[in-house]
Scaffold this motif. Structure first.
Motif, PDB file in Angstrom:
ATOM      1  N   ALA A  39      36.110  20.815  24.137  1.00  0.00           N
ATOM      2  CA  ALA A  39      35.501  22.055  23.656  1.00  0.00           C
ATOM      3  C   ALA A  39      34.405  22.551  24.587  1.00  0.00           C
ATOM      4  O   ALA A  39      34.044  23.726  24.544  1.00  0.00           O
ATOM      5  CB  ALA A  39      34.942  21.856  22.249  1.00  0.00           C
ATOM      6  N   ASN A  40      33.862  21.682  25.442  1.00  0.00           N
ATOM      7  CA  ASN A  40      32.800  22.084  26.367  1.00  0.00           C
ATOM      8  C   ASN A  40      33.297  23.087  27.409  1.00  0.00           C
ATOM      9  O   ASN A  40      32.533  23.904  27.892  1.00  0.00           O
ATOM     10  CB  ASN A  40      32.198  20.863  27.062  1.00  0.00           C
ATOM     11  N   ASN A  57      39.480  26.359  29.617  1.00  0.00           N
ATOM     12  CA  ASN A  57      40.595  25.410  29.705  1.00  0.00           C
ATOM     13  C   ASN A  57      41.168  25.085  28.331  1.00  0.00           C
ATOM     14  O   ASN A  57      42.371  24.931  28.170  1.00  0.00           O
ATOM     15  CB  ASN A  57      40.170  24.125  30.413  1.00  0.00           C
ATOM     16  N   LEU A  58      40.294  24.966  27.326  1.00  0.00           N
ATOM     17  CA  LEU A  58      40.745  24.708  25.963  1.00  0.00           C
ATOM     18  C   LEU A  58      41.627  25.851  25.479  1.00  0.00           C
ATOM     19  O   LEU A  58      42.675  25.631  24.883  1.00  0.00           O
ATOM     20  CB  LEU A  58      39.552  24.517  25.022  1.00  0.00           C
ATOM     21  N   LYS A  59      41.213  27.079  25.766  1.00  0.00           N
ATOM     22  CA  LYS A  59      41.971  28.248  25.330  1.00  0.00           C
ATOM     23  C   LYS A  59      43.351  28.290  25.994  1.00  0.00           C
ATOM     24  O   LYS A  59      44.322  28.724  25.387  1.00  0.00           O
ATOM     25  CB  LYS A  59      41.187  29.523  25.637  1.00  0.00           C
ATOM     26  N   LYS A  60      43.444  27.808  27.257  1.00  0.00           N
ATOM     27  CA  LYS A  60      44.744  27.739  27.937  1.00  0.00           C
ATOM     28  C   LYS A  60      45.628  26.662  27.309  1.00  0.00           C
ATOM     29  O   LYS A  60      46.838  26.811  27.214  1.00  0.00           O
ATOM     30  CB  LYS A  60      44.548  27.437  29.423  1.00  0.00           C
ATOM     31  N   THR A 101      50.479  19.399  10.498  1.00  0.00           N
ATOM     32  CA  THR A 101      51.168  20.160  11.537  1.00  0.00           C
ATOM     33  C   THR A 101      51.121  21.625  11.148  1.00  0.00           C
ATOM     34  O   THR A 101      51.036  21.969   9.971  1.00  0.00           O
ATOM     35  CB  THR A 101      52.629  19.715  11.713  1.00  0.00           C
ATOM     36  N   GLY A 102      51.180  22.475  12.161  1.00  0.00           N
ATOM     37  CA  GLY A 102      51.136  23.904  11.914  1.00  0.00           C
ATOM     38  C   GLY A 102      50.873  24.661  13.189  1.00  0.00           C
ATOM     39  O   GLY A 102      51.031  24.120  14.288  1.00  0.00           O
ATOM     40  N   ALA A 103      50.463  25.912  13.043  1.00  0.00           N
ATOM     41  CA  ALA A 103      50.263  26.778  14.203  1.00  0.00           C
ATOM     42  C   ALA A 103      48.827  27.271  14.278  1.00  0.00           C
ATOM     43  O   ALA A 103      48.202  27.576  13.262  1.00  0.00           O
ATOM     44  CB  ALA A 103      51.209  27.964  14.138  1.00  0.00           C
ATOM     45  N   ILE A 104      48.329  27.353  15.516  1.00  0.00           N
ATOM     46  CA  ILE A 104      46.998  27.905  15.773  1.00  0.00           C
ATOM     47  C   ILE A 104      47.093  29.427  15.626  1.00  0.00           C
ATOM     48  O   ILE A 104      47.948  30.061  16.234  1.00  0.00           O
ATOM     49  CB  ILE A 104      46.518  27.535  17.198  1.00  0.00           C
ATOM     50  N   GLN A 105      46.208  30.009  14.833  1.00  0.00           N
ATOM     51  CA  GLN A 105      46.185  31.454  14.639  1.00  0.00           C
ATOM     52  C   GLN A 105      45.157  32.141  15.537  1.00  0.00           C
ATOM     53  O   GLN A 105      45.262  33.324  15.806  1.00  0.00           O
ATOM     54  CB  GLN A 105      45.871  31.784  13.167  1.00  0.00           C
ATOM     55  N   GLY A 106      44.162  31.383  15.982  1.00  0.00           N
ATOM     56  CA  GLY A 106      43.130  31.926  16.859  1.00  0.00           C
ATOM     57  C   GLY A 106      42.153  30.843  17.284  1.00  0.00           C
ATOM     58  O   GLY A 106      41.952  29.868  16.566  1.00  0.00           O
ATOM     59  N   VAL A 107      41.557  31.014  18.480  1.00  0.00           N
ATOM     60  CA  VAL A 107      40.566  30.072  19.007  1.00  0.00           C
ATOM     61  C   VAL A 107      39.292  30.859  19.277  1.00  0.00           C
ATOM     62  O   VAL A 107      39.335  31.949  19.858  1.00  0.00           O
ATOM     63  CB  VAL A 107      41.071  29.405  20.306  1.00  0.00           C
ATOM     64  N   PHE A 108      38.140  30.317  18.858  1.00  0.00           N
ATOM     65  CA  PHE A 108      36.876  31.036  18.939  1.00  0.00           C
ATOM     66  C   PHE A 108      35.800  30.190  19.612  1.00  0.00           C
ATOM     67  O   PHE A 108      35.749  28.978  19.432  1.00  0.00           O
ATOM     68  CB  PHE A 108      36.421  31.446  17.532  1.00  0.00           C
ATOM     69  N   LYS A 109      34.935  30.846  20.373  1.00  0.00           N
ATOM     70  CA  LYS A 109      33.863  30.181  21.101  1.00  0.00           C
ATOM     71  C   LYS A 109      32.571  30.248  20.293  1.00  0.00           C
ATOM     72  O   LYS A 109      32.330  31.215  19.571  1.00  0.00           O
ATOM     73  CB  LYS A 109      33.669  30.865  22.453  1.00  0.00           C
ATOM     74  N   ASP A 110      31.738  29.227  20.434  1.00  0.00           N
ATOM     75  CA  ASP A 110      30.416  29.169  19.792  1.00  0.00           C
ATOM     76  C   ASP A 110      30.482  29.579  18.319  1.00  0.00           C
ATOM     77  O   ASP A 110      29.966  30.615  17.913  1.00  0.00           O
ATOM     78  CB  ASP A 110      29.409  30.040  20.557  1.00  0.00           C
TER      79      ASP A 110
END
Length: 149
Positions: free
Chosen positions: A107-108, A112-115, A53-62
Motif C-alpha cells: 500500500a506504500n 504499483n498497487l493500482k496496477k 472471493t469477488g471483484a475489486i470495484q475501486g481502489v482509493f489512496k489515503d
C-alpha cells in the motif's frame, strides 16, 4: 613340531559390506506454502479472519475507515465467502460491497498497487475483522490477496 593347514588362501577373502539404509531427503515445505495450502483446502483459518472471493470495484489512496487511516483501500464486491474463522461478529454475505483497508507494505506504493489490483478483476482475499471504536461498525483489513485466473 606343529603343522598348520588351512582351507583358505593367504589372500583376504572379499566379504560383502552391508549397504547403509539411506532415506531419501524430503524437502520441508515453507511456512507460507503450508498456510496457502491449508487456506485453499478450507481446512484451517485463523480467528477473526474471513477468506472471500469477488471483484475489486475501486481502489482509493489515503483513506479513512472508522477513524483509522490507510495509505490505500478498496471497495470489494463479494462473490463467495470461502471460509470464516471463529469469533466473527458481523459475517459477510454474497453480493455485499465492503470497504477494505490495505495493511500490507504494498500500500506504500499506491501506483504499483493500482496496477496490480485492477477494477473488476477477481481476487481471493483474506481479511481480518475488527470493530470500530464506537463498536457500531465493523472494520475489515486485507491480510493478503491474490488474483484468480
Amino acid at each position: 613340531m606343529v603343522l598348520l593347514v588351512s582351507c583358505k588362501t593367504n589372500t583376504v577373502a572379499q566379504e560383502k559390506t552391508p549397504k547403509k539404509n539411506t532415506k531419501p531427503k524430503v524437502e520441508k515445505p515453507k511456512l507460507d506454502d503450508v498456510q496457502d495450502q491449508q487456506d485453499e483446502q478450507n481446512q484451517r483459518i485463523d480467528p477473526s479472519t474471513i477468506l472471500i472471493t469477488g471483484a475489486i470495484q475501486g481502489v482509493f489512496k489515503d483513506s479513512n475507515i472508522c477513524g483509522k487511516s490507510y495509505k490505500a483501500s478498496a471497495i470489494f464486491k463479494i462473490k463467495q465467502v470461502v471460509n470464516t474463522g471463529s469469533g466473527i461478529v458481523n459475517p459477510l454475505s454474497v453480493g455485499q460491497e465492503v470497504r477494505l483497508g490495505f495493511i500490507s507494505p504494498k500500500a506504500n506504493d499506491f501506483e504499483n498497487l493500482k496496477k496490480e489490483v485492477k477494477v473488476d478483476q477477481e481476487f481471493s482475499i483474506k481479511v481480518m475483522e475488527g470493530l470500530c471504536p464506537d463498536m457500531g461498525q465493523t472494520l475489515y483489513e486485507i491480510l493478503n490477496f491474490r488474483a484468480i485466473d
